[in-house]
Design a protein around this motif. Structure first.
Motif, PDB file in Angstrom:
ATOM      1  N   GLY A 196       0.631  -1.357  -0.033  1.00 28.10           N
ATOM      2  CA  GLY A 196      -0.166  -0.106  -0.049  1.00 28.10           C
ATOM      3  C   GLY A 196       1.005   1.189   0.005  1.00 28.10           C
ATOM      4  O   GLY A 196       1.937   1.080   0.233  1.00 28.10           O
ATOM      5  N   VAL A 197       0.144   2.527  -0.441  1.00 23.85           N
ATOM      6  CA  VAL A 197       0.907   3.523  -0.368  1.00 23.85           C
ATOM      7  C   VAL A 197      -0.174   4.781   0.214  1.00 23.85           C
ATOM      8  O   VAL A 197      -1.247   4.607   0.321  1.00 23.85           O
ATOM      9  N   ARG A 198       0.681   5.610   0.705  1.00 26.39           N
ATOM     10  CA  ARG A 198      -0.064   7.013   1.227  1.00 26.39           C
ATOM     11  C   ARG A 198       0.150   7.921   0.226  1.00 26.39           C
ATOM     12  O   ARG A 198       1.260   8.354  -0.410  1.00 26.39           O
ATOM     13  N   VAL A 199      -1.025   9.127   0.159  1.00 26.06           N
ATOM     14  CA  VAL A 199      -0.813   9.963  -0.928  1.00 26.06           C
ATOM     15  C   VAL A 199       0.172  10.978  -0.294  1.00 26.06           C
ATOM     16  O   VAL A 199       1.134  11.444  -1.427  1.00 26.06           O
ATOM     17  N   ALA A 200       0.368  11.334   0.827  1.00 24.94           N
ATOM     18  CA  ALA A 200       1.168  12.278   1.343  1.00 24.94           C
ATOM     19  C   ALA A 200       2.677  11.876   0.948  1.00 24.94           C
ATOM     20  O   ALA A 200       3.772  12.654   0.724  1.00 24.94           O
ATOM     21  N   GLU A 201       3.156  10.425   0.842  1.00 25.50           N
ATOM     22  CA  GLU A 201       4.392  10.030   0.867  1.00 25.50           C
ATOM     23  C   GLU A 201       4.499  10.271  -0.723  1.00 25.50           C
ATOM     24  O   GLU A 201       5.883  10.406  -1.087  1.00 25.50           O
ATOM     25  N   THR A 214      -2.453  15.646  -8.356  1.00 27.39           N
ATOM     26  CA  THR A 214      -1.633  14.814  -9.220  1.00 27.39           C
ATOM     27  C   THR A 214      -1.719  13.354  -9.150  1.00 27.39           C
ATOM     28  O   THR A 214      -2.274  12.316  -9.845  1.00 27.39           O
ATOM     29  N   ILE A 215      -1.305  13.125  -7.809  1.00 24.74           N
ATOM     30  CA  ILE A 215      -1.162  11.772  -7.206  1.00 24.74           C
ATOM     31  C   ILE A 215      -2.527  11.195  -7.086  1.00 24.74           C
ATOM     32  O   ILE A 215      -3.011   9.908  -7.678  1.00 24.74           O
ATOM     33  N   ARG A 216      -3.640  11.841  -6.751  1.00 24.87           N
ATOM     34  CA  ARG A 216      -4.943  11.226  -6.632  1.00 24.87           C
ATOM     35  C   ARG A 216      -5.513  11.011  -7.861  1.00 24.87           C
ATOM     36  O   ARG A 216      -6.151   9.662  -7.932  1.00 24.87           O
ATOM     37  N   ARG A 217      -4.974  11.911  -8.898  1.00 23.74           N
ATOM     38  CA  ARG A 217      -5.797  11.291 -10.438  1.00 23.74           C
ATOM     39  C   ARG A 217      -4.862  10.111 -10.641  1.00 23.74           C
ATOM     40  O   ARG A 217      -5.628   9.090 -11.684  1.00 23.74           O
ATOM     41  N   ASP A 218      -3.788  10.046 -10.469  1.00 21.33           N
ATOM     42  CA  ASP A 218      -3.009   8.641 -10.945  1.00 21.33           C
ATOM     43  C   ASP A 218      -3.674   7.322 -10.140  1.00 21.33           C
ATOM     44  O   ASP A 218      -3.732   6.354 -10.575  1.00 21.33           O
ATOM     45  N   LEU A 219      -3.916   7.669  -8.854  1.00 25.24           N
ATOM     46  CA  LEU A 219      -4.431   6.548  -7.932  1.00 25.24           C
ATOM     47  C   LEU A 219      -5.804   6.139  -8.616  1.00 25.24           C
ATOM     48  O   LEU A 219      -6.239   5.064  -8.657  1.00 25.24           O
ATOM     49  N   GLU A 220      -6.681   7.029  -8.985  1.00 26.67           N
ATOM     50  CA  GLU A 220      -7.956   6.923  -9.747  1.00 26.67           C
ATOM     51  C   GLU A 220      -7.962   6.378 -11.032  1.00 26.67           C
ATOM     52  O   GLU A 220      -8.476   5.325 -11.298  1.00 26.67           O
ATOM     53  N   GLU A 236      -6.650  -0.640  -5.043  1.00 27.69           N
ATOM     54  CA  GLU A 236      -7.981  -0.193  -4.447  1.00 27.69           C
ATOM     55  C   GLU A 236      -7.625   0.727  -3.648  1.00 27.69           C
ATOM     56  O   GLU A 236      -6.839   1.132  -2.764  1.00 27.69           O
ATOM     57  N   LYS A 237      -8.417   1.903  -4.279  1.00 28.09           N
ATOM     58  CA  LYS A 237      -8.314   3.252  -3.481  1.00 28.09           C
ATOM     59  C   LYS A 237      -8.810   3.225  -1.922  1.00 28.09           C
ATOM     60  O   LYS A 237     -10.031   2.591  -1.690  1.00 28.09           O
ATOM     61  N   VAL A 238      -8.074   3.652  -0.969  1.00 23.81           N
ATOM     62  CA  VAL A 238      -8.697   3.855   0.503  1.00 23.81           C
ATOM     63  C   VAL A 238      -8.374   5.023   0.849  1.00 23.81           C
ATOM     64  O   VAL A 238      -7.820   6.038   0.214  1.00 23.81           O
ATOM     65  N   HIS A 239      -8.943   5.722   2.161  1.00 32.32           N
ATOM     66  CA  HIS A 239      -8.919   6.869   2.617  1.00 32.32           C
ATOM     67  C   HIS A 239      -7.485   7.217   2.706  1.00 32.32           C
ATOM     68  O   HIS A 239      -6.625   6.702   3.401  1.00 32.32           O
ATOM     69  N   GLY A 240      -6.831   8.322   2.029  1.00 35.88           N
ATOM     70  CA  GLY A 240      -5.365   8.608   2.057  1.00 35.88           C
ATOM     71  C   GLY A 240      -4.617   7.907   1.463  1.00 35.88           C
ATOM     72  O   GLY A 240      -3.187   7.981   1.396  1.00 35.88           O
ATOM     73  N   GLY A 241      -4.871   7.191   0.395  1.00 35.19           N
ATOM     74  CA  GLY A 241      -4.005   6.267  -0.410  1.00 35.19           C
ATOM     75  C   GLY A 241      -4.626   5.169  -1.224  1.00 35.19           C
ATOM     76  O   GLY A 241      -5.432   5.204  -1.523  1.00 35.19           O
ATOM     77  N   ALA A 242      -3.749   4.102  -1.444  1.00 34.55           N
ATOM     78  CA  ALA A 242      -4.362   2.861  -1.859  1.00 34.55           C
ATOM     79  C   ALA A 242      -3.559   1.627  -1.470  1.00 34.55           C
ATOM     80  O   ALA A 242      -2.331   1.674  -0.996  1.00 34.55           O
ATOM     81  N   THR A 243      -4.275   0.524  -1.879  1.00 33.19           N
ATOM     82  CA  THR A 243      -3.804  -0.746  -1.300  1.00 33.19           C
ATOM     83  C   THR A 243      -3.732  -1.854  -2.556  1.00 33.19           C
ATOM     84  O   THR A 243      -4.573  -1.326  -3.432  1.00 33.19           O
TER      85      THR A 243
END
Length: 267
Positions: free
Chosen positions: A19-24, A35-41, A50-57
């Motif tokens: 998993g990863v965090r958006v802030a990291e 930009t990161i949120r668009r990438d995760l989307e 799988e998108k989760v609050h604050g990041g993805a797993t």
């Protein structure tokens, strides 16, 4: 960096760490939060994360699949904070408390930093570090040894042997899943063995588990629902789950993740 290359880098990190965090990602890749949120989307739309609050797993965890600490810490952050805040009220100064590994128990540990004269037993590197950083001279922290898991737990025969000689007032247990049939479970066989030893060493068992843990079943059972004196979950728990837990555990406590916002004074 081109969007395609950036998304590939993100995907590789998710697969490597769970998993990863958006802030990291914002910090490491030098781009904006948006930009990161668009990438995760984009990756989520392709079914790669799988998108989760604050990041993805990673996608599709099975009964033996164990996400890393970073992956789990990005999930249900508000719920975990509310649960930790409520559970901290159960701990009295001068008591001995065991904390299992996990992101919820790690969140909980931050709320114990100001409780005087505690003796803390843990098999979690992350939890032990919380107390080390707090640096209270009147708190004693015992970190058991063992083999390190993806969730930064120390498990196995060394941990079991160390815990077997101990007696504590309370165990704060984090779990991977819970159900009527399987009880409280984990995807790691060695961690289950170590956690069972922690259960046996405690006079009182308090389980911390957010609502998403209900119905999730890991490969190995730590304890039956009936063994829990208290389960602290959150208000997202379904009515069916509330009824089942209330029937089987000593006490069910539901924390409200939105309480802090409602109680905060106006600026």
């Amino acid at each position: 960096m081109l969007a395609q290359l950036r998304q590939q880098a993100i995907l590789e990190r998710v697969r490597r760490t769970g998993g990863v965090r958006v802030a990291e990602l914002v910090r490491d890749l030098g781009v904006s939060d948006m930009t990161i949120r668009r990438d995760l989307e984009a990756l989520a739309d392709r079914g790669l994360v799988e998108k989760v609050h604050g990041g993805a797993t990673i996608v599709g965890a099975g009964s033996t699949e164990e996400p890393g600490f970073t992956a789990k810490s990005a999930r249900q952050q508000a719920e975990k904070e509310a649960i930790a805040r409520h559970a901290a009220r159960l701990v009295r100064p001068g008591s001995s408390v065991a904390l299992s590994a996990g992101t919820t128990t790690w969140t909980f540990a931050h709320h114990l930093a100001d409780v005087p004269e505690l003796t803390v037993i843990t098999n979690s590197l992350k939890v032990a570090d919380v107390f080390h950083r707090a640096g209270r001279p009147d708190q004693t922290v015992v970190l058991v040894g063992g083999v390190r898991t993806p969730s930064d737990a120390l498990v196995g025969p060394v941990a079991v042997a160390a815990i077997r000689s101990m007696n504590v007032d309370m165990l704060i247990l984090g779990v991977h899943g819970m159900s009527v049939k399987a009880g409280f479970t984990t995807p790691n066989l060695l961690e289950a063995e170590t956690d069972r030893e922690l259960v046996g060493a405690a006079q009182r068992l308090v389980v911390l588990a957010d609502h998403t843990k209900w119905g999730t079943i890991g490969i190995s059972t730590i304890a039956r629902l009936e063994q829990a004196d208290v389960v602290v979950s959150d208000t997202g728990l379904s009515g069916e789950a509330r009824a089942a837990l209330s029937e089987h555990v000593g006490e069910l406590v539901l924390a409200d993740p939105g309480a802090d916002e409602r109680e905060a004074p106006a600026p």
